[in-house]
Design a protein around this motif. Structure first.
Motif, short mmCIF file in Angstrom:
data_model
loop_
_atom_site.label_atom_id
_atom_site.label_comp_id
_atom_site.label_asym_id
_atom_site.label_seq_id
_atom_site.Cartn_x
_atom_site.Cartn_y
_atom_site.Cartn_z
N UNK A 174 48.59 -8.39 -57.06
CA UNK A 174 47.48 -9.01 -57.79
C UNK A 174 46.22 -9.15 -56.94
N UNK A 175 46.33 -8.90 -55.64
CA UNK A 175 45.15 -9.00 -54.78
C UNK A 175 44.30 -7.73 -54.90
N UNK A 176 43.30 -7.62 -54.06
CA UNK A 176 42.41 -6.46 -54.09
C UNK A 176 43.03 -5.19 -53.51
N UNK A 177 44.27 -5.27 -53.02
CA UNK A 177 44.91 -4.13 -52.36
C UNK A 177 45.21 -2.99 -53.33
N UNK A 178 45.45 -3.29 -54.61
CA UNK A 178 45.70 -2.29 -55.65
C UNK A 178 46.97 -1.47 -55.43
N UNK A 179 47.96 -2.01 -54.74
CA UNK A 179 49.23 -1.32 -54.53
C UNK A 179 50.01 -1.26 -55.83
N UNK A 180 50.66 -0.11 -56.08
CA UNK A 180 51.56 0.03 -57.21
C UNK A 180 52.75 0.87 -56.76
N UNK A 181 53.97 0.37 -57.00
CA UNK A 181 55.19 1.10 -56.64
C UNK A 181 56.10 1.19 -57.85
N UNK A 182 56.94 2.23 -57.88
CA UNK A 182 57.93 2.44 -58.91
C UNK A 182 59.30 2.27 -58.26
N UNK A 186 57.00 -7.61 -51.45
CA UNK A 186 55.76 -8.30 -51.09
C UNK A 186 54.87 -7.37 -50.30
N UNK A 187 53.57 -7.60 -50.41
CA UNK A 187 52.58 -6.90 -49.60
C UNK A 187 51.88 -7.99 -48.80
N UNK A 188 52.16 -8.04 -47.51
CA UNK A 188 51.67 -9.14 -46.70
C UNK A 188 52.30 -10.43 -47.18
N UNK A 189 51.48 -11.41 -47.56
CA UNK A 189 51.99 -12.69 -48.05
C UNK A 189 52.04 -12.75 -49.57
N UNK A 190 51.62 -11.69 -50.26
CA UNK A 190 51.55 -11.68 -51.71
C UNK A 190 52.78 -11.01 -52.32
N UNK A 191 53.50 -11.74 -53.18
CA UNK A 191 54.66 -11.17 -53.87
C UNK A 191 54.19 -10.26 -54.98
N UNK A 192 54.82 -9.08 -55.08
CA UNK A 192 54.45 -8.13 -56.13
C UNK A 192 55.02 -8.60 -57.47
N UNK A 193 54.25 -8.37 -58.52
CA UNK A 193 54.66 -8.75 -59.88
C UNK A 193 54.98 -7.50 -60.67
N UNK A 194 55.92 -7.63 -61.60
CA UNK A 194 56.26 -6.49 -62.45
C UNK A 194 55.09 -6.19 -63.37
N UNK A 195 54.73 -4.92 -63.47
CA UNK A 195 53.61 -4.50 -64.32
C UNK A 195 54.08 -4.43 -65.76
N UNK A 196 53.38 -5.09 -66.62
CA UNK A 196 53.72 -5.10 -68.03
C UNK A 196 53.10 -3.89 -68.75
N UNK A 197 53.75 -3.43 -69.78
CA UNK A 197 53.24 -2.31 -70.56
C UNK A 197 52.00 -2.74 -71.34
N UNK A 198 51.07 -1.80 -71.49
CA UNK A 198 49.88 -2.08 -72.28
C UNK A 198 50.26 -2.07 -73.75
N UNK A 199 49.75 -3.02 -74.53
CA UNK A 199 50.10 -3.04 -75.96
C UNK A 199 49.46 -1.84 -76.68
N UNK A 200 50.19 -1.32 -77.62
CA UNK A 200 49.69 -0.22 -78.44
C UNK A 200 48.68 -0.74 -79.43
N UNK A 201 47.70 0.08 -79.81
CA UNK A 201 46.73 -0.37 -80.80
C UNK A 201 47.40 -0.57 -82.16
N UNK A 202 46.90 -1.51 -82.89
CA UNK A 202 47.45 -1.79 -84.22
C UNK A 202 47.13 -0.65 -85.17
#
Length: 101
Positions: A65-73, A83-99
């Motif tokens: 969630x920081x400015x580092x912009x890391x993404x892993x699969x 974690x990246x440094x002191x920041x715990x990575x969060x699971x990325x949620x799927x983008x909602x589909x348009x109605x």
């Protein structure tokens, strides 16, 4: 170790394995359970202890969630948090589909 897109890493304390999708902007260390991650071809150090957490799920993307912009699969699930440094990575949620109408 500088992270690059496509790098395959593994945890030293559990079964977690990841592929770097977007490398971070800085030189922070990617850790799993409080221990630095290593390349999949390397052998883990002996006698390391871990910090437990919610763990990782196979096939899910995790971001910083920081400015580092890391993404892993995650390619192999594990019981410790990423974690990246002191920041715990969060699971990325799927983008909602348009109605649809």
């Amino acid at each position: 170790m500088a992270l690059k897109a496509g790098a395959r890493l593994r945890s030293q304390i559990d079964t977690t394995e990841v592929v770097v999708i977007k490398p971070p902007a800085g030189d922070e260390v990617l850790t799993c359970g409080g221990q630095p991650m290593i390349e999949v071809s390397q052998t883990p150090a002996e006698g390391l202890t871990s910090e437990t957490g919610a763990g990782t799920q196979i096939g899910k993307r995790y971001t910083c969630s920081s400015d580092a912009q890391l993404e892993v699969l995650v390619t192999k699930a594990g019981s410790a948090d990423l974690s990246l440094g002191a920041t715990t990575l969060a699971r990325k949620e799927a983008k909602p589909l348009p109605a649809s109408d």
